[in-house]
Design a protein around this motif. Structure first.
Motif, short mmCIF file in Angstrom:
data_model
loop_
_atom_site.label_atom_id
_atom_site.label_comp_id
_atom_site.label_asym_id
_atom_site.label_seq_id
_atom_site.Cartn_x
_atom_site.Cartn_y
_atom_site.Cartn_z
N GLU A 186 0.84 -1.18 0.00
CA GLU A 186 0.00 0.00 0.00
C GLU A 186 0.89 1.24 0.00
OE1 GLU A 186 -2.98 0.05 2.99
OE2 GLU A 186 -3.33 -2.10 2.82
N PRO A 187 0.46 2.26 -0.74
CA PRO A 187 1.30 3.47 -0.77
C PRO A 187 1.33 4.11 0.62
CG PRO A 187 -0.81 3.86 -1.83
CD PRO A 187 -0.75 2.39 -1.52
N VAL A 188 2.47 4.62 0.94
CA VAL A 188 2.65 5.27 2.23
C VAL A 188 2.12 6.70 2.11
CG1 VAL A 188 4.32 6.04 3.95
CG2 VAL A 188 4.66 3.88 2.73
N VAL A 189 1.12 6.98 2.93
CA VAL A 189 0.53 8.31 2.91
C VAL A 189 1.20 9.13 4.01
CG1 VAL A 189 -1.61 9.63 3.15
CG2 VAL A 189 -1.64 7.35 2.10
#
Length: 183
Positions: free
Chosen positions: A66-69
């Motif tokens: 998952e992209p790191v926000v």
């Protein structure tokens, strides 16, 4: 004098002394607790079970990270002013009043006394703090509005005795001033 020993002489010397050489077996050292010198320097790694890898013919699971926000960081609060905040600025002529009015009540009901740091203004609410600067000499004073006036045409403020002394206008009676209404 330097001694040089041959291996044969060394073995012969040991045999003569009654000590026999035997092969060393690990079980001979079970009662001793030895420490590996590398354990003192390198951190110990825990052994983990390694699962065998799947053959290439089997379908491999692919996981998408998952992209790191990034967590929004609140901007720092602006520094709070150290002193009072100036709400508005006015300039004009100031006068002072006193001797004939000592002991009388001001417009807000206070008794007017000599040496007070108060002032009269036509419209500012009672209790308002005003920083008055004498533009002729640069002196400043903070006064509290507790009366109404001045009632002479173009004047912007009428100062109490203490404020007039602080600003250095008791002898001249009038001066050009800058008013800074404070909050």
């Amino acid at each position: 004098m330097q001694r040089s020993w041959s291996l044969t002489a060394l073995i012969a010397g040991i045999a003569v002394s009654g000590v026999a050489l035997y092969p060393v077996i690990a079980s001979d050292f079970e009662e001793f607790d030895f420490v590996d010198p590398l354990d003192l320097v390198l951190p110990a790694e825990e052994a983990t079970a390694v699962e065998p890898s799947a053959p290439a013919s089997l379908e491999l699971e692919t996981s998408v990270a998952e992209p790191v926000v990034p967590v929004p960081v609140a901007p720092p609060e602006p520094p709070k002013p150290v002193g009072p905040v100036v709400v508005s600025t006015h300039s004009g002529e100031a006068s002072w009043y006193g001797p004939g009015f000592y002991g009388n009540r001001t417009a807000n009901g206070e008794v007017f006394r000599r040496g007070t740091m108060t002032a009269a203004h036509r419209t500012l609410p009672f209790g308002t703090k005003v920083r008055v600067t004498n533009l002729w000499n640069g002196r400043r004073a903070v006064v509290r509005i507790n009366d109404r006036g001045p009632f002479i045409g173009h004047r912007v403020i009428d100062l109490g005795h203490g404020a007039a002394q602080e600003l250095g206008l008791t002898s001249s009676g009038v001066a050009q001033v800058k008013l800074e209404v404070l909050r």
